[in-house]
Design a protein around this motif. Structure first.
Motif, PDB file in Angstrom:
ATOM      1  N   ARG A 127       0.812  -1.210   0.000  1.00 20.22           N
ATOM      2  CA  ARG A 127       0.000   0.000   0.000  1.00 20.22           C
ATOM      3  C   ARG A 127       0.853   1.271   0.000  1.00 20.22           C
ATOM      4  N   TYR A 162       1.377   2.620  -3.429  1.00 21.99           N
ATOM      5  CA  TYR A 162       0.215   2.840  -4.303  1.00 21.99           C
ATOM      6  C   TYR A 162       0.334   4.140  -5.087  1.00 21.99           C
ATOM      7  N   LEU A 176      -8.919   2.692  -4.917  1.00 19.87           N
ATOM      8  CA  LEU A 176      -7.611   2.484  -4.309  1.00 19.87           C
ATOM      9  C   LEU A 176      -6.981   3.797  -3.859  1.00 19.87           C
ATOM     10  N   VAL A 223      -8.548   5.341   0.663  1.00 21.51           N
ATOM     11  CA  VAL A 223      -8.947   4.070   0.060  1.00 21.51           C
ATOM     12  C   VAL A 223     -10.405   3.787   0.380  1.00 21.51           C
ATOM     13  N   GLY A 224     -11.137   3.282  -0.618  1.00 20.89           N
ATOM     14  CA  GLY A 224     -12.505   2.867  -0.347  1.00 20.89           C
ATOM     15  C   GLY A 224     -13.553   3.809  -0.887  1.00 20.89           C
ATOM     16  N   ALA A 252      -7.963  -8.970  -2.146  1.00 25.08           N
ATOM     17  CA  ALA A 252      -8.070  -9.347  -0.730  1.00 25.08           C
ATOM     18  C   ALA A 252      -7.054 -10.437  -0.410  1.00 25.08           C
ATOM     19  N   SER A 309      -3.419  -8.930  -0.779  1.00 24.72           N
ATOM     20  CA  SER A 309      -3.013  -7.945   0.224  1.00 24.72           C
ATOM     21  C   SER A 309      -2.588  -8.666   1.494  1.00 24.72           C
ATOM     22  N   ASP A 316      -0.889  -6.892   4.446  1.00 26.98           N
ATOM     23  CA  ASP A 316      -1.828  -5.791   4.678  1.00 26.98           C
ATOM     24  C   ASP A 316      -3.208  -6.358   5.008  1.00 26.98           C
ATOM     25  N   MET A 321      -6.443  -4.251   4.700  1.00 24.23           N
ATOM     26  CA  MET A 321      -7.006  -4.088   3.362  1.00 24.23           C
ATOM     27  C   MET A 321      -8.042  -5.174   3.085  1.00 24.23           C
ATOM     28  N   GLN A 340     -11.181  -4.400   4.871  1.00 26.90           N
ATOM     29  CA  GLN A 340     -11.903  -3.285   4.251  1.00 26.90           C
ATOM     30  C   GLN A 340     -12.607  -3.752   2.980  1.00 26.90           C
ATOM     31  N   ILE A 341     -11.899  -4.540   2.185  1.00 25.05           N
ATOM     32  CA  ILE A 341     -12.499  -5.058   0.954  1.00 25.05           C
ATOM     33  C   ILE A 341     -13.736  -5.883   1.290  1.00 25.05           C
ATOM     34  N   SER A 376     -11.412  -1.389   9.700  1.00 31.72           N
ATOM     35  CA  SER A 376     -11.694  -0.178   8.904  1.00 31.72           C
ATOM     36  C   SER A 376     -13.140  -0.123   8.467  1.00 31.72           C
TER      37      SER A 376
END
Lengths: 309, 239
Positions: free
Chosen positions: B54, B57, B111, B123-124, B170, B173, B178, B181, B184-185, B238
């Motif tokens: 990340r 990115y 992203l 992100v998100g 997912a 990551s 991560d 991440m 969050q996904i 998150s």
């Protein structure tokens, strides 16, 4: 009575306890967006449904017109009265359906639903066929378009007088209940070149069937009226088919769907061949026939059975 | 003399109409080809996300944005040309490519790319249909006039492709360490899945593609399950 739920130690749970909160549709940050999109999509799906229904009815009525026309035996400027009456009543019904269809396919929606508008091809087929039987000519796209537009608008006017049964009519009709609308303001249906061409492709099949039955039943090749004294021989349907065949062979392939085009072209070629053979038979064997001889109809029918659709 | 079977003018009229149609298609094919190239490139760059931590990115997304700029430019050309003709007559020719272009933009923004100055690199973020239209500088869901635009279906189909890609991210990551991440996904994909349930779908392409979302959900849930089993989920979820 279904079994009761038990907790982990096996004691039955009371059924009349406080019900868990009614299950809510899971809502989250994106739900409102999807609801908006859903409404838009629903509108589209509903409209398509209405179009498909009307289209199917128009197709059926057009086919009935064609069946009526196939009972005509010769080319002349007036259709037999009973057949003309049948055609007219079907056309009146089609006219009403077209009027309900018109507001749905204005502007950007004309092509959006063109795949659901096969009925226009069928209608073109019926109208061009009727025109051929009366005039022995192919009506042009430019002449046919106003006829279809006219039908559409007439349908709207006649329908106006009645109680409108269709409450689902949308925005397009909102202005209608006002005092008698002038036809110019009414939405109409434009005939695309593709509708026209594919309709004419199918016309060749109908002409072939007409040539076959009329020759079999009257013993002579359908043709125009003898043009006065000393004029040329009147044109026969064989020549007309040849001309239509050449017409399509010379046109560039329609790019909308090459596959469709080639398929239709092939059917047209077969129809031309069949009428050619018919003409040949008339010349070669016709003279051998005694006056008033009528061929066996069952064999006449066999040739076209595969062509019915 | 009886009139001829076919008026010669009719032939000429139809012939020129067919030729015009053919030429429009050729021209469109060229533009769409070009758009395809930009989309493929952008998708290619975006696929590096699966092997990029990340922290890096920003640099990667900068590259993606360059590709997207090219896409936007070509969509502009497409829009200018196609708007001269009935939209739905040719829409099927570019619809697929435009969907893919939409996917790249949605994914890039999610992203943290193309972000507004107020929240850089967040992100998100989900771009709505309107946002996508703004990004490409074209109208969306046009109904009152006949011109180029992005349809609802194209947006939704593009979004579904993003969901699929995220389910892959997912997994990757987590490989890159991560775990947040992946969590969050998971939240995002589940929310979208619920969102798609709101739609009344007909038995068409869109429905078939929507059906595929549940596999993405399953995939992501499995990852989160693995993580929670081993107490690997970061305390600050998150969601």
């Amino acid at each position: 009575m279904s079994g009761s739920k038990r907790d982990w130690s096996g004691n039955a749970k009371r059924r009349d306890g406080p019900k868990p909160a009614q299950k809510q549709v899971v809502r989250n940050a994106y739900t409102p967006m999807f609801e908006l999109l859903r409404n838009e999509l629903d509108e589209h799906h509903d409209r398509r449904e209405r179009i498909v229904k009307a289209s199917r009815d128009i197709t059926a009525l057009s086919k009935k017109i064609i069946f009526s026309l196939q009972r005509v035996r010769k080319i002349e400027s007036q259709l037999p009265a009973n057949i003309q009456a049948e055609v007219d009543s079907r056309l009146a019904e089609i006219s009403k359906l077209l009027a309900t269809l018109a507001p749905e396919i204005q502007g950007i929606n004309r092509y959006r639903y063109s795949r659901n508008l096969m009925c226009l091809e069928e209608l073109v087929e019926a109208l061009t066929f009727a025109h051929y039987l009366k005039t022995q000519t192919l009506i042009s796209h430019a002449e046919l378009s106003p006829i279809v537009e006219d039908l559409t608008q007439k349908g709207a006017v006649t329908r106006d007088g009645e109680v409108m049964g269709d409450a689902s009519d949308t925005a397009g009709n909102a202005a209608e209940p006002a005092e008698a609308p002038t036809t110019e303001d009414l939405p109409t249906i434009s005939l695309t070149e593709d509708d026209y061409l594919y309709g004419v492709f199918d016309l060749t099949g109908e002409m072939m069937r007409f040539a076959t039955t009329s020759t079999a039943l009257t013993g002579s090749m359908a043709s125009g009226q003898a043009a006065g004294a000393g004029g040329d021989e009147p044109r026969t349907i064989v020549q007309d088919m040849h001309e239509l065949g050449t017409f399509f062979e010379m046109l560039p392939v329609g790019p909308e769907s090459r596959f469709q085009w080639y398929k239709k072209l092939e059917v047209t070629r077969q129809s031309v061949r069949k009428v050619e053979t018919l003409g040949y038979d008339r010349i070669v064997r016709g003279s051998e026939r005694p006056e008033g001889w009528v061929p066996d109809l069952s064999t006449g029918d066999q040739g076209q059975r595969d062509e019915l659709e | 003399m009886a009139p001829p079977m076919i008026d010669p003018a009719l032939f000429d009229q139809l012939k020129s109409k067919i030729e015009e149609d053919t030429n429009v298609r050729k021209e469109l094919d060229q533009i769409i080809d070009e758009l395809n190239q930009h989309v493929s490139y952008t998708q290619g760059v975006l696929s590096r996300i699966h092997s990029t931590p990340r922290s890096k990115y920003e640099a990667l997304l900068g590259q993606v944005e360059n590709g997207i700029k090219q896409e936007i430019q070509t969509v502009g050309r497409l829009s200018a040309f196609a708007s001269q003709y009935p939209y739905y007559k040719y829409n099927h020719k570019w619809s697929r490519t435009v969907q893919d272009a939409i996917s790249t933009v949605i994914l890039c923004a999610w992203l943290g790319g193309m972000s507004p100055e107020s929240k850089p690199g967040e992100v998100g973020r989900l771009l709505t249909l309107e946002d996508v239209g703004k990004a490409f500088e074209v109208p969306v869901n046009l109904k009152d006039r006949d011109a180029f635009h992005i349809t609802i279906e194209e947006y939704l189909l593009g979004l579904i492709a993003v969901v699929d890609d995220l389910s892959r991210l997912a997994v990757n990551s987590v490989t890159l360490g991560d775990n947040a991440m992946a969590v969050q996904i998971s939240g995002f994909v589940k929310d979208l899945h619920a969102g798609f349930q709101v739609l009344n779908l007909k038995n068409d392409t869109l429905r078939k593609r929507v059906d595929s979302i549940k596999y993405a959900v399953k995939k992501v849930e499995d990852v989160v399950y693995d993580l929670s089993l081993r107490n690997l989920i970061p305390a600050q979820g998150s969601q």
